[in-house]
Design a protein around this motif. Sequence first.
Motif, mmCIF file in Angstrom:
data_model
loop_
_atom_site.group_PDB
_atom_site.id
_atom_site.type_symbol
_atom_site.label_atom_id
_atom_site.label_comp_id
_atom_site.label_asym_id
_atom_site.label_seq_id
_atom_site.Cartn_x
_atom_site.Cartn_y
_atom_site.Cartn_z
ATOM 1 N N GLY A 180 0.789 -1.221 0.000
ATOM 2 C CA GLY A 180 0.000 0.000 0.000
ATOM 3 C C GLY A 180 0.822 1.271 0.000
ATOM 4 O O GLY A 180 2.054 1.251 -0.115
ATOM 5 N N GLN A 181 0.118 2.379 0.139
ATOM 6 C CA GLN A 181 0.740 3.691 0.149
ATOM 7 C C GLN A 181 0.079 4.550 1.226
ATOM 8 O O GLN A 181 -0.949 4.182 1.784
ATOM 9 N N GLY A 182 0.705 5.692 1.497
ATOM 10 C CA GLY A 182 0.125 6.614 2.458
ATOM 11 C C GLY A 182 0.869 6.618 3.771
ATOM 12 O O GLY A 182 2.076 6.316 3.831
ATOM 13 N N THR A 183 0.169 6.959 4.851
ATOM 14 C CA THR A 183 0.772 7.006 6.176
ATOM 15 C C THR A 183 1.327 5.637 6.544
ATOM 16 O O THR A 183 0.616 4.636 6.457
ATOM 17 N N PRO A 184 2.604 5.552 6.947
ATOM 18 C CA PRO A 184 3.151 4.242 7.304
ATOM 19 C C PRO A 184 2.553 3.721 8.606
ATOM 20 O O PRO A 184 2.478 4.430 9.607
ATOM 21 N N LEU A 185 2.110 2.484 8.577
ATOM 22 C CA LEU A 185 1.629 1.770 9.749
ATOM 23 C C LEU A 185 2.590 0.599 9.972
ATOM 24 O O LEU A 185 2.601 -0.360 9.209
ATOM 25 N N VAL A 186 3.412 0.727 11.010
ATOM 26 C CA VAL A 186 4.434 -0.283 11.297
ATOM 27 C C VAL A 186 3.841 -1.291 12.269
ATOM 28 O O VAL A 186 3.476 -0.945 13.398
ATOM 29 N N ASP B 10 9.088 12.446 19.371
ATOM 30 C CA ASP B 10 8.702 13.350 18.291
ATOM 31 C C ASP B 10 8.636 12.657 16.944
ATOM 32 O O ASP B 10 8.391 13.309 15.923
ATOM 33 N N GLU B 11 8.881 11.346 16.932
ATOM 34 C CA GLU B 11 8.975 10.630 15.665
ATOM 35 C C GLU B 11 7.939 9.522 15.555
ATOM 36 O O GLU B 11 8.131 8.540 14.839
ATOM 37 N N LEU C 263 14.055 3.794 5.543
ATOM 38 C CA LEU C 263 12.896 3.893 4.668
ATOM 39 C C LEU C 263 12.448 5.334 4.441
ATOM 40 O O LEU C 263 11.601 5.595 3.587
ATOM 41 N N GLY C 264 12.992 6.269 5.239
ATOM 42 C CA GLY C 264 12.578 7.659 5.123
ATOM 43 C C GLY C 264 11.237 7.953 5.757
ATOM 44 O O GLY C 264 10.587 8.944 5.428
ATOM 45 N N HIS C 265 10.808 7.101 6.697
ATOM 46 C CA HIS C 265 9.546 7.304 7.396
ATOM 47 C C HIS C 265 9.826 8.054 8.699
ATOM 48 O O HIS C 265 10.374 7.485 9.640
ATOM 49 N N GLU C 266 9.434 9.314 8.769
ATOM 50 C CA GLU C 266 9.779 10.128 9.928
ATOM 51 C C GLU C 266 8.806 9.960 11.092
ATOM 52 O O GLU C 266 9.210 9.991 12.250
ATOM 53 N N ARG C 267 7.519 9.816 10.824
ATOM 54 C CA ARG C 267 6.535 9.749 11.909
ATOM 55 C C ARG C 267 5.484 8.678 11.602
ATOM 56 O O ARG C 267 4.333 8.983 11.269
ATOM 57 N N PRO C 268 5.840 7.420 11.759
ATOM 58 C CA PRO C 268 4.871 6.359 11.500
ATOM 59 C C PRO C 268 3.858 6.231 12.627
ATOM 60 O O PRO C 268 4.044 6.754 13.730
ATOM 61 N N GLU D 91 15.970 2.662 13.364
ATOM 62 C CA GLU D 91 16.937 2.726 12.263
ATOM 63 C C GLU D 91 16.294 2.261 10.965
ATOM 64 O O GLU D 91 16.551 2.825 9.900
ATOM 65 N N LEU D 92 15.444 1.236 11.064
ATOM 66 C CA LEU D 92 14.715 0.797 9.871
ATOM 67 C C LEU D 92 13.882 1.935 9.301
ATOM 68 O O LEU D 92 13.872 2.156 8.086
ATOM 69 N N MET D 93 13.199 2.693 10.171
ATOM 70 C CA MET D 93 12.400 3.820 9.696
ATOM 71 C C MET D 93 13.271 4.856 9.003
ATOM 72 O O MET D 93 12.874 5.457 8.005
#
Length: 259
Positions: free
Chosen positions: A19-25, A109-110, A83-88, A78-80
């Motif tokens: 999918g795409q959009g807001t990352p849900l980890v 804050d992340e 991936l360039g995901h700042e605020r999952p 570190e994984l985030m």
Amino acid sequence: MERILTLSNGEQIACTFLGQGTPLVCIHAPCIGSINFTSQQPLSDSYQLVLPDLPGHGRSSSLAKPFTIHDLAVYLHELMGLLGHERPILLGYSQGASIALEYALSFPDEVQGLILVSGFSEVSDLYLHSRFYIAEAMASIHGVPLLARSITTSHVESPDMQETWIRHVSLTDADTLKHLYVAGHSYHCTERLPEIHLPTLLVYGEEDRHMYRYRLLLHQGLPQAESVIIPGVAHQVVTKASAELNRLCREFSYVKKGG
């Protein structure tokens, strides 16, 4: 799509993306791996699902030495970064919720929000202590095959799906699993919960009565927590009540987008 990423210390982490959009980890429970969230794949219409295998699970590197829940939070952070995901948004199931809490405490804050399913901030009753002691003992005697079958049959009913789960769960490294259970057993962040000022959704099964005390601890300690109890299900909410959980996750996404 599964990718293998390499962290700065050379460890490899297997991660599936949908999918795409807001990352849900989605952070799985011990001895399951990312297959834990097969029933959440429909959420790819609302989120970019990020489904990592924790150390020693799936095709992720094993860790031979003891580690802590904080170490795992740093690992996922570190994984985030890779991936360039700042605020999952973090979805943690069972002990995975402890990792999500530690991530939010370590990197306040992340993180955009928390969805904690059947979670706990400490282990402080006889029932949960005994479950951890049994699991630690099984991992110590390399009982992953037995754990794999037991965990699988408690989560899924379809014979075909059970075989798929067992294949994935059986990849779990016994030594890493033992350290993961020990880390979760000793983890305690209840007194620090008021530090987490994030929208938080707590989800529990009505029949999971042993976890009621932990729901209360989290609900009272987290300043922005809302809790939902799903009827007719015990601990295995992610699979046994997936339609309702997925609905709640979509509504959480809607709120976060300001709808």
